[in-house]
Motif scaffolding. Sequence first.
Motif, PDB file in Angstrom:
ATOM      1  N   VAL A 273      17.043  31.953  22.768  1.00 39.12           N
ATOM      2  CA  VAL A 273      15.739  32.508  21.453  1.00 39.12           C
ATOM      3  C   VAL A 273      14.219  32.150  22.238  1.00 39.12           C
ATOM      4  O   VAL A 273      13.780  31.286  22.551  1.00 39.12           O
ATOM      5  CB  VAL A 273      15.436  31.742  20.279  1.00 39.12           C
TER       6      VAL A 273
ATOM      7  N   THR B 212      10.880  33.459  21.551  1.00 43.13           N
ATOM      8  CA  THR B 212       9.912  33.319  20.357  1.00 43.13           C
ATOM      9  C   THR B 212       8.521  33.867  21.322  1.00 43.13           C
ATOM     10  O   THR B 212       7.749  33.280  22.449  1.00 43.13           O
ATOM     11  CB  THR B 212       8.959  32.148  20.197  1.00 43.13           C
TER      12      THR B 212
ATOM     13  N   GLY C  34       4.699  33.181  17.555  1.00 42.65           N
ATOM     14  CA  GLY C  34       5.897  32.349  17.535  1.00 42.65           C
ATOM     15  C   GLY C  34       6.472  33.645  16.273  1.00 42.65           C
ATOM     16  O   GLY C  34       7.987  32.959  16.463  1.00 42.65           O
TER      17      GLY C  34
ATOM     18  N   THR D   3      15.029  31.374  35.693  1.00 42.92           N
ATOM     19  CA  THR D   3      14.787  31.312  34.644  1.00 42.92           C
ATOM     20  C   THR D   3      13.300  29.698  35.119  1.00 42.92           C
ATOM     21  O   THR D   3      12.923  29.928  35.069  1.00 42.92           O
ATOM     22  CB  THR D   3      14.805  30.962  33.439  1.00 42.92           C
ATOM     23  N   ILE D   4      14.184  28.724  34.558  1.00 38.38           N
ATOM     24  CA  ILE D   4      14.038  27.803  35.385  1.00 38.38           C
ATOM     25  C   ILE D   4      12.992  27.836  36.630  1.00 38.38           C
ATOM     26  O   ILE D   4      11.744  27.240  36.487  1.00 38.38           O
ATOM     27  CB  ILE D   4      14.471  26.308  35.561  1.00 38.38           C
ATOM     28  N   ALA D   5      13.427  28.102  37.399  1.00 40.11           N
ATOM     29  CA  ALA D   5      12.862  27.946  39.125  1.00 40.11           C
ATOM     30  C   ALA D   5      11.638  29.294  38.922  1.00 40.11           C
ATOM     31  O   ALA D   5      10.789  28.805  40.138  1.00 40.11           O
ATOM     32  CB  ALA D   5      13.372  28.408  40.150  1.00 40.11           C
TER      33      ALA D   5
ATOM     34  N   VAL E 107       7.632  32.945  30.654  1.00 46.13           N
ATOM     35  CA  VAL E 107       7.859  31.278  30.098  1.00 46.13           C
ATOM     36  C   VAL E 107       6.796  30.580  30.255  1.00 46.13           C
ATOM     37  O   VAL E 107       6.412  30.212  30.871  1.00 46.13           O
ATOM     38  CB  VAL E 107       9.724  31.064  30.824  1.00 46.13           C
TER      39      VAL E 107
ATOM     40  N   GLU F  26       6.946  27.449  27.903  1.00 46.44           N
ATOM     41  CA  GLU F  26       7.424  26.167  27.568  1.00 46.44           C
ATOM     42  C   GLU F  26       9.112  26.950  27.328  1.00 46.44           C
ATOM     43  O   GLU F  26       9.259  28.127  27.223  1.00 46.44           O
ATOM     44  CB  GLU F  26       6.854  25.206  26.127  1.00 46.44           C
ATOM     45  N   MET F  27       9.988  26.085  27.765  1.00 43.66           N
ATOM     46  CA  MET F  27      11.566  25.338  27.611  1.00 43.66           C
ATOM     47  C   MET F  27      11.643  24.699  26.753  1.00 43.66           C
ATOM     48  O   MET F  27      11.688  23.742  27.731  1.00 43.66           O
ATOM     49  CB  MET F  27      12.124  26.229  29.013  1.00 43.66           C
ATOM     50  N   ARG F  28      12.654  24.910  25.993  1.00 39.33           N
ATOM     51  CA  ARG F  28      12.934  23.841  24.642  1.00 39.33           C
ATOM     52  C   ARG F  28      14.832  23.897  25.098  1.00 39.33           C
ATOM     53  O   ARG F  28      15.046  25.165  24.782  1.00 39.33           O
ATOM     54  CB  ARG F  28      12.537  23.468  23.898  1.00 39.33           C
ATOM     55  N   ILE F  29      15.475  23.091  24.949  1.00 38.15           N
ATOM     56  CA  ILE F  29      16.825  22.336  24.455  1.00 38.15           C
ATOM     57  C   ILE F  29      17.887  21.949  23.795  1.00 38.15           C
ATOM     58  O   ILE F  29      16.639  21.045  23.741  1.00 38.15           O
ATOM     59  CB  ILE F  29      17.087  21.911  25.894  1.00 38.15           C
TER      60      ILE F  29
ATOM     61  N   VAL G 181      18.682  27.294  24.090  1.00 38.51           N
ATOM     62  CA  VAL G 181      17.299  27.353  24.981  1.00 38.51           C
ATOM     63  C   VAL G 181      16.571  28.052  24.223  1.00 38.51           C
ATOM     64  O   VAL G 181      16.733  29.232  23.190  1.00 38.51           O
ATOM     65  CB  VAL G 181      17.511  27.869  26.189  1.00 38.51           C
ATOM     66  N   TRP G 182      15.570  28.021  23.882  1.00 43.69           N
ATOM     67  CA  TRP G 182      14.728  27.854  22.961  1.00 43.69           C
ATOM     68  C   TRP G 182      13.655  28.247  24.051  1.00 43.69           C
ATOM     69  O   TRP G 182      13.138  27.462  24.981  1.00 43.69           O
ATOM     70  CB  TRP G 182      13.814  27.355  21.859  1.00 43.69           C
TER      71      TRP G 182
END
Lengths: 150, 150
Positions: A35, A37, A42, A58-60, A87, A89-92, A99-100
């Motif tokens: 997802v 946002t 928001g 995406t993380i790298a 990105v 912030e990334m959350r799991i 993943v958000w």
Amino acid sequence: MSDNLPFAPPGTRADLEEGSALSPKFGPDGLVTCVATDAASGDVLMVAHMNAEALAKTIATGHAWYFSRSRGALWRKGETSGHTQRVVEMRIDCDQDAVWIRVEQQGGACHTGRPSCFYRAVPLGKAGTVSLEFRSDRTFDPKKAYPEAT
Amino acid sequence: MSDNLPFAPPGTRADLEEGSALSPKFGPDGLVTCVATDAASGDVLMVAHMNAEALAKTIATGHAWYFSRSRGALWRKGETSGHTQRVVEMRIDCDQDAVWIRVEQQGGACHTGRPSCFYRAVPLGKAGTVSLEFRSDRTFDPKKAYPEAT
């Protein structure tokens, strides 16, 4: 290469929920739901999917990569349209199958020309047929942003 | 009863994207993805799934219903825990295979005792192994909210 690399394989439920190891639970199709946002408003911009490679990239890189189920291909958001997602912030989630990402969206997220893919509201309190209500106009010309789409 | 009732079957791409008929594109498993965000903060609370019945009940009642893939059962959010979700607004995405609901969440959304299922951040700019960072504490006792869970 294992489909799960470079991530640890999912462990017990306690490991998944209370651990600090990122061990995504990819589905039978090798994907997790993502997802995106808008970091400022928001608003939900889009729901898409990531395979292990898209998630690792995406993380790298800090830019959103996805896996297109319809095209069966890895895809960097904005590679055609220029409408990239940085990105913030990334959350799991608890069971590590979603993943958000909070993103700074260039242009608009939706291939139809709108800022978000969720441009229609579903009225509530209805049984049976409902009519969708448009809540946002096009902010760019999708034919220019995606010249190869038909 | 068709699995798609009371919704119109998905039409052409143009119908799906630019039409005003709600014609959800349920997957082979009969489900669409649903993202629930907090109507006040904009935080993503959870990602879950709805079958046609859960979607129809959510629209009719204004309270969130889901379909649990693990239990294979329809489920009204909060029916065990009391942590209901009143839907403030529902949106559907361009190709009608994902739903976004903005909700007023009673208690917390996550069965682990946190306000949101997305209580861990994934640090960015990393290749290889990453360690998750906890971003929220428990706000309720999950053993009291879900006494039957083990």
